[in-house]
Motif scaffolding. Structure first.
Motif, PDB file in Angstrom:
ATOM      1  N   ALA A  31      -1.235  11.704 -31.438  1.00  0.00           N
ATOM      2  CA  ALA A  31      -0.423  11.533 -30.233  1.00  0.00           C
ATOM      3  C   ALA A  31      -0.331  12.831 -29.444  1.00  0.00           C
ATOM      4  O   ALA A  31      -0.296  12.821 -28.201  1.00  0.00           O
ATOM      5  CB  ALA A  31       0.970  11.043 -30.608  1.00  0.00           C
ATOM      6  N   ASN A  32      -0.320  13.966 -30.136  1.00  0.00           N
ATOM      7  CA  ASN A  32      -0.270  15.255 -29.444  1.00  0.00           C
ATOM      8  C   ASN A  32      -1.536  15.505 -28.635  1.00  0.00           C
ATOM      9  O   ASN A  32      -1.477  16.086 -27.553  1.00  0.00           O
ATOM     10  CB  ASN A  32      -0.076  16.382 -30.459  1.00  0.00           C
ATOM     11  CG  ASN A  32       1.363  16.534 -30.877  1.00  0.00           C
ATOM     12  OD1 ASN A  32       2.202  16.995 -30.117  1.00  0.00           O
ATOM     13  ND2 ASN A  32       1.666  16.105 -32.080  1.00  0.00           N
ATOM     14  N   VAL A  33      -2.670  15.066 -29.159  1.00  0.00           N
ATOM     15  CA  VAL A  33      -3.917  15.201 -28.398  1.00  0.00           C
ATOM     16  C   VAL A  33      -3.942  14.172 -27.272  1.00  0.00           C
ATOM     17  O   VAL A  33      -4.356  14.469 -26.145  1.00  0.00           O
ATOM     18  CB  VAL A  33      -5.142  15.029 -29.317  1.00  0.00           C
ATOM     19  CG1 VAL A  33      -6.431  15.163 -28.514  1.00  0.00           C
ATOM     20  CG2 VAL A  33      -5.106  16.054 -30.447  1.00  0.00           C
ATOM     21  N   GLY A  34      -3.465  12.957 -27.549  1.00  0.00           N
ATOM     22  CA  GLY A  34      -3.479  11.901 -26.539  1.00  0.00           C
ATOM     23  C   GLY A  34      -2.637  12.218 -25.327  1.00  0.00           C
ATOM     24  O   GLY A  34      -2.976  11.827 -24.198  1.00  0.00           O
ATOM     25  N   THR A  35      -1.527  12.938 -25.533  1.00  0.00           N
ATOM     26  CA  THR A  35      -0.653  13.239 -24.394  1.00  0.00           C
ATOM     27  C   THR A  35      -1.302  14.201 -23.408  1.00  0.00           C
ATOM     28  O   THR A  35      -0.877  14.297 -22.259  1.00  0.00           O
ATOM     29  CB  THR A  35       0.689  13.812 -24.893  1.00  0.00           C
ATOM     30  OG1 THR A  35       1.650  13.744 -23.837  1.00  0.00           O
ATOM     31  CG2 THR A  35       0.554  15.253 -25.354  1.00  0.00           C
ATOM     32  N   THR A  36      -2.359  14.901 -23.832  1.00  0.00           N
ATOM     33  CA  THR A  36      -3.056  15.811 -22.908  1.00  0.00           C
ATOM     34  C   THR A  36      -3.900  15.041 -21.896  1.00  0.00           C
ATOM     35  O   THR A  36      -4.383  15.632 -20.925  1.00  0.00           O
ATOM     36  CB  THR A  36      -3.960  16.786 -23.684  1.00  0.00           C
ATOM     37  OG1 THR A  36      -5.039  16.063 -24.295  1.00  0.00           O
ATOM     38  CG2 THR A  36      -3.179  17.523 -24.753  1.00  0.00           C
ATOM     39  N   MET A  37      -4.099  13.742 -22.116  1.00  0.00           N
ATOM     40  CA  MET A  37      -4.897  12.952 -21.183  1.00  0.00           C
ATOM     41  C   MET A  37      -4.205  12.786 -19.829  1.00  0.00           C
ATOM     42  O   MET A  37      -4.863  12.525 -18.819  1.00  0.00           O
ATOM     43  CB  MET A  37      -5.188  11.570 -21.776  1.00  0.00           C
ATOM     44  CG  MET A  37      -6.092  11.573 -23.000  1.00  0.00           C
ATOM     45  SD  MET A  37      -7.750  12.281 -22.673  1.00  0.00           S
ATOM     46  CE  MET A  37      -7.544  13.932 -23.392  1.00  0.00           C
ATOM     47  N   THR A  38      -2.890  12.963 -19.795  1.00  0.00           N
ATOM     48  CA  THR A  38      -2.182  12.887 -18.511  1.00  0.00           C
ATOM     49  C   THR A  38      -2.713  13.937 -17.551  1.00  0.00           C
ATOM     50  O   THR A  38      -2.924  13.668 -16.360  1.00  0.00           O
ATOM     51  CB  THR A  38      -0.674  13.097 -18.730  1.00  0.00           C
ATOM     52  OG1 THR A  38      -0.183  12.079 -19.590  1.00  0.00           O
ATOM     53  CG2 THR A  38       0.082  13.042 -17.420  1.00  0.00           C
TER      54      THR A  38
END
Length: 514
Positions: free
Chosen positions: A57-64
Motif C-alpha cells: 500500500a505504501n508503494v501504491g499510494t505513490t501512484m497518485t
C-alpha cells in the motif's frame, strides 16, 4: 472472504502486489490500511500476511503523484462511495440473512468508509492553499518541512491528497525540489496516523500490524533523508533514462516511488525478524495464558519430571478450555466476544503440548511414569475434544439466540446451566465430590433431552424453521459432548488427587521417624 484473501496473500510477493493494486485503484492507502487492519483484527489474515499488504500500500499510494504528473486526474471518492452504498443497501434490504444480504452490507460498509475519508479530505482541502512553507535552509529547515508533510497528511487523512497539493505547489514554483522532497517524506510518515487510529482499542495483532506500518514508513523516511543531497543528480539521470524531461513534479513523483521501493527491498530480508519482534510486543493476557508455563527442554530430559510437568500443563489447558466454554455460554458475554482468537491461542498451546510429548525422553521411563503419561495423554484427548467442540457450540448466530421461542423452549436455560457445569468441572476446582458432579451432569442431560424434543416438535409445527431447529440441535449436541468429555477428564483427576492426599497424611518410614 477468508478464502479469497488467503489466495491473494499466499506469498510475500502476492501480498505486496495486492496492497499495491488495491491502493493504486482506490487512490487511498488510508482506506486500504483501515481495511487491512480490520481483517487482521478479525482473524481473517495473519500478521505475517498483512504486513506485506501494508508495505505494498505504501508503494501504491505513490501512484497518485504519477496520475497528477502524467494525466492530471483528480480522483473523487464519492464516484466510488455512493454507488457502493446504494448497490449494497439494495442487496441487503429484503434478503433477510442470506449471503447476498451480508455481501450487500459489506459493500455498503466499504462505501461509507470511502465517503468518510473523502469528507475528511474535503474538510481540510482549503488549508494547504493558505499554508506558508518554511525555507529549506540547512538540516533544521528540512526537518521542519518533513514535519509540515506529517501534519498536512494527518489533518487531511490522505497522503494522496497531500501529495497532489504538493505537486501543484512545486509546479507553481512555490517550493524547490529539495524542499518538496522533504515534504513528501513527511507525508509518507504522516499516512501512518490512519493505521495508529485504526489500531486503538483493537486486538494485539491489529496493534502489531499498525506498528509494522509505522516501522516501514519511518525506515523508508530515514533512507530518503540520507539520499536527499543526491536527489537532483539521481532523479535527473533517471528521468532522462526514461525519456522524460526532468521537470520538478516528475522528479518528485520518481523520488516518492523510488524510496518506497528501496524500503521494500531493504525490508525483504529482515521482515521475519521484525514480525517475531512485534509478536513479543502488545501481548494480551490471553496470549500469555496460552503459552506453556511448565514445559521446557530441561524437564523433558528427565522422564519422571517431564511427566509431572506435562500433567500440570494438561490441567492448566483444561482450565483454559472449560473457562472458554463457560464464557461462550454465559448470558453476560457480549455476542461479538472474540472467542475465535481465544480458540487460536488454545490451539497453539495444544500444539506446544503435543510437541513436548514428542520430545519427552521415553527411552528410560519407568513403568509408573509410563502409566502416568498414558493417563495424562488420555486426559488431554478429552480437553482437546472440548476445544474442537467450541466452534460448533458457538455456531448459533446471536439473532437466533434472541428468538422469542428460545426462552420458552428452555434453550437459553440449558446453555446457562452448561456454563455453570463447565465451571464446576474446571480441573482447578477442588470443591464437590465426583459423585455429586456426575449426578449434576445426569440431571443436565435429562434437561438436554427435554429441550431437544421440544426443538424437534417446534420444527415439525413450523414455529421454528428447519434450518433454525437444526442449528440449535447440532449446537446443543456438541455442547452435550463437551460436557461429557469434561466429566471424564475430571474423573481421571480424582484418583491422582486422592493419591496426593494420601501421600500428604501417610506416616513417614521408620528410619525417617527416628
Amino acid at each position: 472472504m477468508r478464502r479469497i484473501l488467503e489466495q491473494a496473500v499466499r506469498t510475500r510477493l502476492r501480498a505486496l502486489l495486492s496492497g499495491f493494486v488495491l491502493t493504486a485503484a482506490v487512490q487511498s492507502s488510508a482506506a486500504v490500511t483501515v481495511v487491512a487492519i480490520g481483517f487482521v483484527s478479525a482473524g481473517l489474515l495473519s500478521l505475517g500476511q498483512i504486513v506485506w499488504v501494508l508495505f505494498g500500500a505504501n508503494v501504491g499510494t505513490t501512484m497518485t503523484g504519477w496520475l497528477v504528473v502524467l494525466i492530471g486526474l483528480d480522483f473523487k471518492f464519492e464516484w466510488l462511495a455512493l454507488p457502493l452504498i446504494g448497490a449494497g443497501m439494495l442487496m441487503h434490504l429484503g434478503n433477510g440473512e442470506s449471503r447476498r444480504a451480508h455481501i450487500g452490507l459489506a459493500l455498503a460498509g466499504f462505501g461509507v468508509l470511502f465517503l468518510g475519508i473523502e469528507m475528511l479530505r474535503s474538510a481540510f482541502g482549503a488549508l494547504p492553499a493558505q499554508w506558508v512553507f518554511p525555507a529549506a535552509d540547512g538540516p533544521m529547515g528540512l526537518v521542519l518541512l518533513v514535519l509540515v508533510g506529517v501534519v498536512l497528511t494527518v489533518l487531511m487523512q490522505s497522503s494522496s491528497a497531500a501529495t497532489a497539493v504538493l505537486l501543484t505547489a512545486v509546479q507553481g514554483g512555490v517550493l524547490g525540489l529539495e524542499a518538496a522532497a522533504a515534504v513528501v517524506i513527511g507525508a509518507n510518515v504522516g499516512t501512518t496516523a490512519t493505521a495508529v487510529l485504526a489500531a486503538i482499542d483493537a486486538t494485539a495483532d491489529a496493534r502489531r500490524a499498525a506498528a509494522a506500518h509505522v516501522c516501514f514508513n519511518v525506515f523508508a523516511a530515514i533512507v530518503a533523508l540520507f539520499a536527499l543531497p543526491w536527489l537532483p543528480q539521481w532523479a535527473d539521470a533517471l528521468a532522462k533514462g526514461l525519456g522524460y524531461l526532468p521537470e520538478p513534479p516528475l522528479l518528485i513523483a520518481l523520488f516518492h516511488t523510488a524510496f518506497n521501493l528501496v524500503g521494500v527491498v531493504l525490508m525483504w530480508p529482515v521482515a521475519g525478524r521484525l514480525i517475531r519482534w512485534l509478536e513479543r510486543r502488545f501481548r494480551t493476557r490471553a496470549e500469555d495464558e496460552a503459552r506453556p508455563r511448565f514445559l521446557d527442554a530441561a524437564s523433558g530430559g528427565v522422564p519422571e519430571v517431564g511427566v509431572e510437568a506435562l500433567s500440570r500443563e494438561a490441567a492448566r489447558f483444561g482450565q483454559l478450555v472449560t473457562g472458554a466454554a463457560a464464557d461462550q455460554l454465559d448470558a453476560a458475554a457480549p455476542p461479538d466476544a472474540p472467542w475465535q482468537a481465544r480458540l487460536r491461542l488454545l490451539s497453539g498451546l495444544d500444539a506446544a503440548i503435543d510437541a513436548y510429548v514428542v520430545q519427552l525422553n521415553r527411552g528410560s521411563m519407568s513403568a509408573d511414569a509410563a502409566t502416568r503419561l498414558a493417563a495424562v495423554l488420555r486426559q488431554m484427548a478429552y480437553f482437546s475434544e472440548i476445544k474442537e467442540m467450541l466452534p460448533r457450540i458457538a455456531a448459533i448466530p446471536h439473532h437466533m439466540q434472541l428468538h422469542p421461542l428460545v426462552e420458552r423452549l428452555g434453550v437459553r436455560r440449558l446453555r446457562q446451566d452448561a456454563a455453570g457445569l463447565f465451571r464446576q468441572l474446571d480441573p482447578g476446582q477442588v470443591a464437590g465430590s465426583l459423585d455429586d458432579l456426575a449426578a449434576t451432569v445426569a440431571r443436565w442431560d435429562r434437561e438436554y433431552r427435554t429441550v431437544k424434543a421440544a426443538l424437534i416438535e417446534a420444527g415439525a409445527l413450523g414455529t421454528l424453521t428447519p434450518s433454525e431447529m437444526e442449528a440449535f440441535v447440532r449446537s446443543n449436541s456438541a455442547l452435550r459432548r463437551a460436557v461429557q468429555q469434561a466429566l471424564k477428564a475430571r474423573a481421571m483427576l480424582a484418583p491422582a488427587r486422592q493419591a496426593d492426599a494420601d501421600a500428604a497424611v501417610a506416616p513417614p518410614p521408620a528410619g525417617e521417624r527416628a
